[in-house]
Design an enzyme around this catalytic site. Structure first.
Site, mmCIF file in Angstrom:
data_model
loop_
_atom_site.group_PDB
_atom_site.id
_atom_site.type_symbol
_atom_site.label_atom_id
_atom_site.label_comp_id
_atom_site.label_asym_id
_atom_site.label_seq_id
_atom_site.Cartn_x
_atom_site.Cartn_y
_atom_site.Cartn_z
ATOM 1 C CD1 TRP A 1 11.288 -1.445 2.714
ATOM 2 C CD2 TRP A 1 12.540 -2.465 1.446
ATOM 3 N NE1 TRP A 1 10.408 -2.410 2.537
ATOM 4 C CE2 TRP A 1 11.167 -3.025 1.625
ATOM 5 C CE3 TRP A 1 13.229 -2.937 0.481
ATOM 6 C CZ2 TRP A 1 10.664 -4.171 0.832
ATOM 7 C CZ3 TRP A 1 12.793 -3.979 -0.378
ATOM 8 C CH2 TRP A 1 11.568 -4.550 -0.065
ATOM 9 C CE LYS B 1 5.755 -1.966 -1.240
ATOM 10 N NZ LYS B 1 7.252 -1.915 -1.212
ATOM 11 C CG ASP C 1 12.557 3.701 -1.347
ATOM 12 O OD1 ASP C 1 11.707 3.832 -2.134
ATOM 13 O OD2 ASP C 1 13.336 2.476 -1.097
#
Ligand SMILES: *Cc1c(COP(=O)(O)O)cnc(C)c1O
Length: 360
Positions: free
Chosen positions: A102, A196, A172
């Site tokens: 990511w 999530k 993030d």
């Protein structure tokens, strides 16, 4: 019908309690004779609901008053663009730390808008660690410093907040928001896709320090301008009303568990148990350096990878789903977000023991 323990990385499992509540309110929400999906986002009922949700989020993460809270669309990936579009503020470079897939994608997207600098990377170590801060090549004039607090695919998590001096810190936290207490005041901006740890897919939570708003690049699409969304109270366009409602139920559920500090303890215990078991066997292994192992996504392998399919099949038959690792990494991944109860982790460890006994 029986519910499984769902170890999926996201969209992830939700507490049964809130699914029951959503079901109970589905045909008639707040006496309106309609579901929350069918009412105007401009109605007083809806506006009251989102005000409560924001207040709950502020309470759960002790968000200071000089931060705006936004509920946006476009997922985590839109933030990879929104961050540079809004935070470059006349500068042409920003710092990026690369500790996983990511991180890498965020930096690749930033290249459309600026010349991001790589501060450090653990790619050569196969993303099994976080490079020591003493080795980071930080630029004191960077527009911001971007990092991923929990690398969902690789199973790496920051043990604490990185120290980057006066450069605005951007994180993030898509896969570990609301999982532990954090000092929000250390950050310029935090973003997290909801699917999530905060609810179903469709909403992205953004916490941004007020003084950073209002300087978006001229090319910024309106839908990508934080200031515009802040001014509109996240109601600039029609929001994903049902997802927002579900996120609200998640926040209330978390408050009933005792809040973030309480769930943090449970999360630590769940992950610790599973890693301890994995380390104790010669049948499973985890290659991530112990101090950087994610509490949310436990990435592990069987020494004999020929048994992977049998492992997944038997796990599913035992009521344990979503354990297959990401295709870029392989192996297994058990995601242990807030909604995964400790008994679910115990069941997984029990199953892994039985499987080891059978094939080890
Ligand atoms: C899942 C994830 C994303 C991407 O989220 P989308 O909503 O699918 O765009 C970004 N960053 C991290 C750390 C993630 O886990």
């Amino acid at each position: 019908m029986s519910r499984v323990y769902n170890f999926s990385p996201g969209p992830a499992m939700l507490p049964e309690e809130i699914l029951q509540q959503a079901r109970a309110e589905l045909l008639d929400w707040q006496g309106m004779g309609a579901s929350v999906m069918e009412v105007s986002h401009h109605s007083p009922e809806f506006k009251q609901m989102i005000a409560t949700i924001e207040a709950d989020f502020r309470e759960l993460h002790s968000i200071p008053a000089n931060y705006k809270v936004l509920f946006l669309q476009g997922g985590g990936r839109s933030q990879f663009s929104m961050v540079p579009l809004n935070l470059l503020r006349g500068k042409t470079t920003a710092d990026y730390l690369d500790i996983g897939i990511w991180s890498n994608m965020a930096m690749t997207e930033a290249r459309r808008y600026c010349a991001p600098r790589l501060v450090a990377s653990s790619k050569e170590q196969d993303y099994t660690l976080i490079p020591a801060q003493s080795e980071w090549q930080c630029n004191p004039n960077a527009a911001y410093f971007h990092y991923v607090d929990n690398e969902t695919i690789n199973g790496i998590e920051f043990p604490d907040i990185p120290e980057v001096g006066a450069v605005p810190l951007v994180a993030d936290m898509s896969s570990n928001i609301l999982s532990r207490v954090i000092d929000i005041s250390r950050f310029a901006l935090i973003y997290a896709a909801a699917q999530k740890n905060a609810g179903p897919a469709g909403i992205t939570l953004v916490i941004v320090r007020e003084d950073l708003l209002g300087q978006a690049l001229p090319i910024t699409p309106m839908m990508f301008d934080y200031a515009l969304h802040a001014k509109a109270g996240s109601l600039y366009n029609t929001p994903p009303t049902f997802t927002w409602y579900m996120v609200g139920l998640m926040f209330q559920w978390l408050k009933r568990q005792g809040g973030v500090a309480a769930i943090e303890k449970i999360n630590a215990r769940k992950a610790e148990k599973l890693y301890r078991y994995i380390d104790s066997t010669d049948f499973y292994h985890c290659k991530i350096e112990p101090s950087y192992r994610s509490r949310m996504n436990v990435v592990f392998r069987l020494f004999d990878e020929k048994l992977n399919d049998a492992f997944l099949q038997q796990a599913r038959a035992a009521g344990l789903s979503g354990l297959k690792g990401h295709s870029l990494v392989g192996g297994m991944r058990a995601s242990l977000y807030n909604a995964m109860p400790e008994v679910g982790v115990d069941a997984l460890i029990g199953f892994m023991r039985d499987f080891e006994r059978q094939f080890g």
